[in-house]
Design an enzyme around this catalytic site. Sequence first.
Site, mmCIF file in Angstrom:
data_model
loop_
_atom_site.group_PDB
_atom_site.id
_atom_site.type_symbol
_atom_site.label_atom_id
_atom_site.label_comp_id
_atom_site.label_asym_id
_atom_site.label_seq_id
_atom_site.Cartn_x
_atom_site.Cartn_y
_atom_site.Cartn_z
ATOM 1 N N SER A 187 0.817 -1.218 0.000
ATOM 2 C CA SER A 187 0.000 0.000 0.000
ATOM 3 C C SER A 187 0.849 1.267 0.000
ATOM 4 O O SER A 187 0.352 2.341 -0.345
ATOM 5 C CB SER A 187 -0.936 0.005 1.213
ATOM 6 O OG SER A 187 -0.188 -0.063 2.420
ATOM 7 N N TYR A 336 14.841 -7.050 16.838
ATOM 8 C CA TYR A 336 14.649 -6.700 15.439
ATOM 9 C C TYR A 336 15.620 -7.463 14.542
ATOM 10 O O TYR A 336 15.251 -7.961 13.471
ATOM 11 C CB TYR A 336 14.833 -5.193 15.247
ATOM 12 C CG TYR A 336 14.802 -4.754 13.804
ATOM 13 C CD1 TYR A 336 13.625 -4.818 13.069
ATOM 14 C CD2 TYR A 336 15.952 -4.276 13.172
ATOM 15 C CE1 TYR A 336 13.588 -4.421 11.743
ATOM 16 C CE2 TYR A 336 15.927 -3.875 11.851
ATOM 17 C CZ TYR A 336 14.746 -3.949 11.138
ATOM 18 O OH TYR A 336 14.719 -3.558 9.826
#
Length: 602
Positions: A187, A336
């Site tokens: 998107s 992460y």
Amino acid sequence: MSPDQATPALLTASLTQPGSLLPDHPRLHTRGRLPRRAAPRGPQLSPRLAGSRTPAPTATAPHTRPAATRRAALPPPPPFTFTRPLRPSPPRRLREAGRPQRPSRACSPPRGGPYPRRHAAQHGVRRPIPPLSFRAPSRRRHPPPPPLAPGRRFPLLRRRQRRAEPRGLGARLRKLAGCTLFITGASRGIGKAIALKAAKDGANIVIAAKTAEPHPTLPGTIYTAAAEIEAAGGKALPCVVNVREEQQIVNAVEKAVKTFGGIDILVNNASAISLTGTLETETKKVNLMMDVNVRGTYLTSKTCLPHLRKSRNPHILNLSPPMNLNPMWFKNHCAYTISKYGMSMCVLGMAEEFRGEVAVNALWPKTAIHTAAMDMLGGSGIEKQCRKTDILADAAYCILTKPKSFTGNFIIDEVLLREEGVKDFDVYAIAPGHPLMPDFFLDLETDMTAMKQERYGASQAFKEEKKLSGSQHEGPDGAKVNTDSAPAKPLSPVAETFRIIQGSMSEEYVRTTQGVFQFELSGDEGGTWYIDLKTEGGSAGFGKPPVTADVVMSMSSADFVKMFTGKLKPTLAFMSGKLRIKGNMALAIKLEKMLTQLNSKL
């Protein structure tokens, strides 16, 4: 009358008298051939060839009997069969070459009629039989077909495909025309850039993202991205997909297969990030990164693989880094790093598991890419150190158009594009000529960029620091001795920096920041310093802050001066391991925004 005298008389009588008893043989009356009207009908052989004897003679001479009687007198020959070919068949190389050949006489009757030449001569059949003209094969070989273009193995199939594609300039360059790409997180950002690049070829894009309604801070939705893809020339299928939910992935894949007939390419772009230490990372943040980065990539690949294996040139592309086990990439954001390396491990395993069937590769940028996430992490002004998303889109296009034998690779965008012939990379920069920030997990590039940034735009404070460091020398005991007459502490770069910060305090900074920062500095001017932007009026100086600190930053005093004078960005210092942050990361980003405004004064 003697027998010798009687023989001529009998011979003469047989030729003149009807009742002669001489054998009734045609050769005695017609000199070896019958009259044309007395030719036998049908395939017949002479009695000599058939192995039979001449029938008993009759009393009537052949020339005095009716024609029907004379024809009936000949014996019917057996069915004609050839015992050996009259002429050899054409050579094999001529038959295989496809040249039309006249059938040989061993396979078909002569052109003159149904009788062999030998039978016609013996029975008086006078039909002209022209000889067959058989051209001898040439010893010169036929010239080979023209060579095919590189990469073409089936010219007829490619020719049909080109006819089906739109004609015009660049039509043959539409390598992804008709292909279906399933892209997660398409998107906005990098995923949308890859989708738009493929849409220019006329590809089908499945936008698998969760943003169906406009986000308060992030731009774009799956429907706005679909409109841009349609405008670029592709076909779009927006699907609301949260990769943490397996059923949503399955539904989107089934919908894509039903709409476009299959899936050719999967791009695992969706990712979550939290650059915090082990103690500062909340459990929900850990779950988010593991679910989106590792589990989401694995489940999406697993669901798409049955359809990818049916494609002619299937690809899986993960946006993940090469696995660099340098501890510096773990100590500041362990969770992460684990999650991104999990995506890279999917590349290692699946590339080997599906080798020869599906190509699986990883792509990672050499420098920071300007996206909405980078704006959140780096604050305003960070875009000057970044490149556009177009560089990753071009690199992904190069990978996805390669054959499926190109698999198991960890690719850096700039390295690949240089191999493809790209020389000008300023077109990808937000601010051409400005030093670029390297991305995570790349050691050499990080060090080189830090050196460039130190040389770029050196301020007066940096020059003053060099001057002060040059005015010190070691004493006999190895201690630093200052040769200037002024006191050392007030003129030190760290103390001078905090003095300027204290003089720049304002109610606007306090109102917009609302945070307390503590600095643990090491080196020659090490110690604890603070900046209080929470209490009324604000303050800065040496020692612990008057209230509990919201963010604790650990770094060397030299890097601290570089950071506050604009020669070292906090984001780059953090990524390269020169800065450790504990506490509220959002406040750390606000501090960098304040430093941008203070650079003119420092």
